[in-house]
Design an enzyme around this catalytic site. Structure first.
Site, PDB file in Angstrom:
ATOM      1  N   LYS A 205      -5.466 -53.178 -25.130  1.00 12.48           N
ATOM      2  CA  LYS A 205      -4.543 -53.725 -26.124  1.00 12.48           C
ATOM      3  C   LYS A 205      -5.151 -53.615 -27.524  1.00 12.48           C
ATOM      4  O   LYS A 205      -4.532 -53.125 -28.449  1.00 12.48           O
ATOM      5  CB  LYS A 205      -4.229 -55.183 -25.765  1.00 12.48           C
ATOM      6  CG  LYS A 205      -3.307 -55.864 -26.725  1.00 12.48           C
ATOM      7  CD  LYS A 205      -2.900 -57.236 -26.233  1.00 12.48           C
ATOM      8  CE  LYS A 205      -2.187 -57.995 -27.338  1.00 12.48           C
ATOM      9  NZ  LYS A 205      -1.746 -59.324 -26.925  1.00 12.48           N
ATOM     10  N   GLU A 211     -16.457 -52.950 -23.247  1.00 14.08           N
ATOM     11  CA  GLU A 211     -16.541 -52.296 -21.933  1.00 14.08           C
ATOM     12  C   GLU A 211     -15.706 -51.022 -21.915  1.00 14.08           C
ATOM     13  O   GLU A 211     -16.156 -49.954 -21.497  1.00 14.08           O
ATOM     14  CB  GLU A 211     -16.014 -53.232 -20.832  1.00 14.08           C
ATOM     15  CG  GLU A 211     -16.880 -54.433 -20.498  1.00 14.08           C
ATOM     16  CD  GLU A 211     -16.576 -55.640 -21.360  1.00 14.08           C
ATOM     17  OE1 GLU A 211     -15.959 -55.483 -22.447  1.00 14.08           O
ATOM     18  OE2 GLU A 211     -16.959 -56.752 -20.964  1.00 14.08           O
ATOM     19  N   GLY A 266      -2.423 -59.659 -22.710  1.00 12.07           N
ATOM     20  CA  GLY A 266      -3.103 -58.743 -21.783  1.00 12.07           C
ATOM     21  C   GLY A 266      -2.774 -59.026 -20.325  1.00 12.07           C
ATOM     22  O   GLY A 266      -2.436 -58.122 -19.556  1.00 12.07           O
ATOM     23  N   ARG A 267      -2.837 -60.289 -19.923  1.00 16.55           N
ATOM     24  CA  ARG A 267      -2.631 -60.627 -18.507  1.00 16.55           C
ATOM     25  C   ARG A 267      -1.155 -60.613 -18.121  1.00 16.55           C
ATOM     26  O   ARG A 267      -0.811 -60.874 -16.974  1.00 16.55           O
ATOM     27  CB  ARG A 267      -3.295 -61.962 -18.189  1.00 16.55           C
ATOM     28  CG  ARG A 267      -2.929 -63.105 -19.112  1.00 16.55           C
ATOM     29  CD  ARG A 267      -3.894 -64.276 -18.944  1.00 16.55           C
ATOM     30  NE  ARG A 267      -3.633 -65.360 -19.888  1.00 16.55           N
ATOM     31  CZ  ARG A 267      -4.138 -65.425 -21.119  1.00 16.55           C
ATOM     32  NH1 ARG A 267      -4.909 -64.459 -21.575  1.00 16.55           N
ATOM     33  NH2 ARG A 267      -3.869 -66.466 -21.889  1.00 16.55           N
ATOM     34  N   GLU A 352      -7.254 -67.715 -17.053  1.00 15.32           N
ATOM     35  CA  GLU A 352      -7.351 -67.401 -18.487  1.00 15.32           C
ATOM     36  C   GLU A 352      -6.212 -68.087 -19.251  1.00 15.32           C
ATOM     37  O   GLU A 352      -6.342 -68.396 -20.429  1.00 15.32           O
ATOM     38  CB  GLU A 352      -7.327 -65.880 -18.719  1.00 15.32           C
ATOM     39  CG  GLU A 352      -8.003 -65.464 -20.017  1.00 15.32           C
ATOM     40  CD  GLU A 352      -8.165 -63.957 -20.195  1.00 15.32           C
ATOM     41  OE1 GLU A 352      -7.148 -63.263 -20.313  1.00 15.32           O
ATOM     42  OE2 GLU A 352      -9.310 -63.473 -20.221  1.00 15.32           O
ATOM     43  N   HIS A 383     -12.084 -65.524   9.215  1.00 18.57           N
ATOM     44  CA  HIS A 383     -13.402 -65.365   9.837  1.00 18.57           C
ATOM     45  C   HIS A 383     -14.514 -65.553   8.817  1.00 18.57           C
ATOM     46  O   HIS A 383     -15.643 -65.139   9.048  1.00 18.57           O
ATOM     47  CB  HIS A 383     -13.494 -63.995  10.505  1.00 18.57           C
ATOM     48  CG  HIS A 383     -12.494 -63.855  11.608  1.00 18.57           C
ATOM     49  ND1 HIS A 383     -12.756 -64.255  12.903  1.00 18.57           N
ATOM     50  CD2 HIS A 383     -11.208 -63.439  11.589  1.00 18.57           C
ATOM     51  CE1 HIS A 383     -11.667 -64.049  13.639  1.00 18.57           C
ATOM     52  NE2 HIS A 383     -10.715 -63.566  12.865  1.00 18.57           N
ATOM     53  N   LYS A 503     -18.957 -62.892 -26.016  1.00 15.62           N
ATOM     54  CA  LYS A 503     -18.875 -61.553 -26.608  1.00 15.62           C
ATOM     55  C   LYS A 503     -19.757 -61.470 -27.854  1.00 15.62           C
ATOM     56  O   LYS A 503     -20.495 -60.519 -28.046  1.00 15.62           O
ATOM     57  CB  LYS A 503     -17.427 -61.239 -27.043  1.00 15.62           C
ATOM     58  CG  LYS A 503     -16.469 -60.895 -25.924  1.00 15.62           C
ATOM     59  CD  LYS A 503     -15.161 -60.372 -26.554  1.00 15.62           C
ATOM     60  CE  LYS A 503     -13.983 -60.499 -25.616  1.00 15.62           C
ATOM     61  NZ  LYS A 503     -12.699 -60.177 -26.228  1.00 15.62           N
TER      62      LYS A 503
END
Ligand code: F6P
Length: 543
Positions: A205, A211, A266-267, A352, A383, A503
Site C-alpha cells: 500500500k 520487508e 491493508g488488512r 491489528e 492431536h 519499525k
C-alpha cells in the site's frame, strides 16, 4: 462515556452472576427448541450458536448493548464514506470495492466507483493476458511463476485466499508468496525458478515497507543476473500500491501499476488491486463471484435486524466471553484443509484492528479489548492443543467452520471429518461426568482424569461448499464482526499505531549493526545483544 459505565454493560455484569450457574446440559434439557432458536441461516451459511453459555435473557442484554452504541448506524456511516478512521482522518471504504451493483459512493464529493471499476478492468485484462499466455516475459517465454511480494495485508489476504480457492486455480501456473525479510524466504522461493518465466507482483500500500522493498530489490537483482537488461523489468514486475511516486522510483512503469487508495486498509484490501495474484489464479469470473459473496454479507450486515444478524451475533458472543468471562483468547478451527491460512489471516484482521487501549474519545479503556486469536485446521489441532480446550483451566471459545460438500471427495474422508466437528462441539459442551464414567466401570484412580467438565462454548459455522462466493461471505462475516466489536469498545479499528515503534527502533539499530564503532546508548540488554552480534560478525562486513 466508557462503555463499561453504561447501564447496558452493567446489566450484563449483573447477569453474569446468574450465568455462572448456566449448564449447557441443563439449558438443552430444559428447552428442546434451543438449537433451532439459537441458530441462523443466511444464504449458504448456517450458524449454530446454541452451544454458548447464553439464554434468551443474555442475548437480549447483548442485543441491547449493540443497540446502545448504534452499531448499524455506525455501519452505515462506514459504508457511506464518513471518515470513521479518526486518528488517520480517513474514510474506510473497503465495502465499495465489492459494491457489485455499482451504486455511487461519494468521497469528498466525488463518486469513487469509476476509479474502482477502472482498476478492476485493468486487473481483468492483465490476468487474462497472463492466463492465456499473451503476456510474455522479456525473452518471449510464457509466464509460469507468479510471486507476490508483500507483507501483512499485502500478503495474508492473497495467500490465504489463493490457498482457500486452490481448487479453482489455473493448474498451469505456479503461485508463491514472499513476505519475510529473512532472505531464506526469497532464496528458497526462487531457488528452482527460471527468471524468464517469472512475474513478480510487488504488493505494498505504502511502497515503503522495509520487508517488501528489500525483497523486491533482491528479486530485481535475481532477475537481472540472468536477463542482464533493465528493460526486462517492465515484463517481469508489476506493482500494487497507493504510492505512484515510490513505484516509479523503484523502476516500475505507471502502466504496470494497479492503484488502490487510502480508504482501503491493508488488512481489508484483498478485494482491491492487492487481490491481483488471486485473480490471475482463479480468473476474473471467479474473482467477481468472490466480490458477490462479500457484497451479500455486506448487505446482510447492513439490513438484517440485530437479532438475526450474523456478524453482530458473533461479535456479541465474543464480547460476552472476552469482557464478562475474562476469556483471553479464542480459537478459529476450520475443518477444511484449504482454509489452513485462515486463522493467520484473521489474526491480522482482528488483532491489528482491535488490539487497542485508547478510545475514539481519547480515553484509556478500563476493560479488555481485542482477544488473542489463534487456530489450526481440524483435525490436526485435535492431536495437538485440543487437550487444553477440553480439560485445561482456561476458557477458550471456539468457532468451528466446516463445509457440507467436499471439494475433493475421497471414500468416507469427508464424513469422518464432519463427524469430528460435530463430536468436538458436543464433547466441549456436555463433557462427561464422573457418574457416567462409573457406569462404564472406569478405574477409580482415573475417574477425575477422564472427567470432562464440559460447558465450553462453541459456534459452528456450516457452509454448503467452499466456493469463491462463500469465501467472500465468510471473510466479510469476520470483517463485520471485528467492526462491531470495535464500535462497542469504541476503538479505532482502522489504524495500527502499535506497529510503529518497533519499525523506528529497528531502523536505528540497523545503522548501529552496520557501523564499526557505533556508540550504543540503549539499555544494557539491548546493547549487549547488539554487541554480541557484532563481535561474531566478520569485521570486513562492517563499514
Ligand atoms: O504491519 C503494519 C502494516 O502497515 C499493516 O497494516 C499492513 O498490512 C502491512 O504493514 C503492509 O503494509 P504495506 O502494504 O504498506 O506494505
Amino acid at each position: 462515556m466508557l462503555i463499561s459505565k453504561t447501564s447496558a454493560w452493567k446489566n450484563l455484569q449483573e447477569h453474569k452472576t446468574k450465568a455462572e450457574k448456566f449448564s449447557l446440559y441443563q439449558l438443552f434439557s430444559e428447552d428442546p427448541q434451543r438449537a433451532k432458536t439459537l441458530s441462523l441461516q443466511f444464504n449458504d451459511i448456517f450458524l449454530d450458536y446454541s452451544k454458548n453459555l447464553v439464554t434468551s435473557e443474555t442475548m437480549a442484554l447483548l442485543f441491547n448493548l449493540a443497540k446502545n452504541v448504534d452499531v448499524q448506524i455506525k455501519a452505515k456511516a462506514m459504508f457511506k464514506g464518513e471518515k470513521i478512521n479518526l486518528t488517520e482522518n480517513r474514510a474506510v471504504l473497503h465495502t465499495a470495492l465489492r459494491n457489485i451493483k455499482n451504486i455511487p459512493v461519494e468521497l469528498d464529493g466525488q463518486n469513487i466507483m469509476p476509479e474502482i471499476l477502472a482498476v478492476r478492468k485493468h486487473m481483468h485484462t492483465f490476468s487474462t493476458q497472463i492466463r492465456n499466455g499473451e503476456w510474455r516475459g522479456f525473452t518471449g517465454k510464457r509466464i509460469k511463476n507468479i510471486i507476490n511480494i508483500g507483507i501483512g495485508g499485502s500478503d495474508l489476504g492473497p495467500v490465504m485466499a489463493y490457498e482457500a480457492l486452490k481448487a479453482y486455480a489455473d493448474k498451469n501456473l505456479i503461485f508463491k508468496f514472499v513476505s519475510n525479510i529473512d532472505s531464506t524466504h526469497l532464496v528458497e522461493t526462487t531457488r528452482d525458478l527460471n527468471p524468464e518465466e517469472t512475474l513478480f507482483i510487488i504488493a505494498s500500500k505504502t511502497f515503503t515497507t522495509e520487508e517488501t522493498i528489500t525483497n523486491a530489490l533482491s528479486a530485481r537483482q535475481w532477475l537481472l543476473k540472468k536477463l542482464k537488461d533493465e528493460k526486462a523489468i517492465a515484463h517481469h514486475f508489476v506493482a500494487l500500491s497507493t504510492n505512484t511516486e515510490k513505484v516509479k522510483e523503484f523502476g516500475i512503469a505507471e502502466s504496470n501499476m494497479f492503484q488502490f487508495w487510502d480508504f482501503v486498509g491493508g488488512r481489508y484490501s484483498l478485494t482491491s488491486a492487492i487481490g491481483l495474484s488471486l485473480m490471475i489464479a482463479i480468473g476474473p469470473d471467479n474473482f467477481d463471484q468472490l466480490l458477490a459473496g462479500f457484497n451479500a454479507m455486506d448487505q446482510h450486515f447492513l439490513k438484517a435486524p440485530i437479532e438475526k444478524n450474523m456478524p453482530i451475533i458473533l461479535a456479541l458472543l465474543g464480547i460476552w466471553y472476552n469482557n464478562f468471562y475474562a476469556a483471553q483468547t479464542y480459537a478459529i478451527l476450520p475443518y477444511e484443509q484449504y482454509l489452513h491460512r485462515f486463522p493467520a489471516y484473521l489474526q491480522q484482521l482482528d488483532m491489528e484492528s482491535n488490539g487497542k487501549s485508547v478510545t475514539l474519545n481519547d480515553e484509556w479503556v478500563d476493560y479488555q479489548t481485542g482477544p488473542i486469536l489463534w487456530g489450526e485446521p481440524g483435525t490436526n489441532g485435535q492431536h495437538a492443543f485440543y487437550q487444553l480446550i477440553h480439560q485445561g483451566r482456561k476458557m477458550i471459545p471456539c468457532d468451528f467452520i466446516a463445509f457440507i460438500h467436499a471439494l475433493n471427495p475421497l471414500g468416507d474422508h469427508h464424513e469422518k471429518l464432519l463427524a469430528n466437528v460435530f463430536a468436538q462441539t458436543e464433547a466441549l459442551a456436555f463433557g462427561k461426568t464422573k457418574e457416567q464414567l462409573e457406569t462404564e466401570h472406569v478405574s477409580t484412580n482415573l475417574l477425575n482424569h477422564k472427567t470432562f467438565l464440559g460447558n465450553r462454548p462453541t459456534n459452528t459455522i456450516l457452509i454448503d461448499q467452499l466456493t469463491p462466493f462463500s469465501l467472500g461471505e465468510l471473510i466479510a462475516l469476520y470483517e463485520h464482526k471485528v467492526f462491531v466489536q470495535g464500535v462497542i469498545w469504541n476503538v479505532d479499528s482502522f489504524d495500527q499505531w502499535g506497529v510503529e515503534l518497533g519499525k523506528v527502533l529497528a531502523k536505528n539499530i540497523l545503522t548501529e549493526l552496520k557501523t564499526k564503532n557505533a556508540d550504543l546508548t540503549h539499555d544494557s540488554s539491548t546493547n549487549q545483544l547488539i554487541a554480541k552480534f557484532k563481535t561474531q560478525k566478520p569485521k570486513e562486513e562492517l563499514t
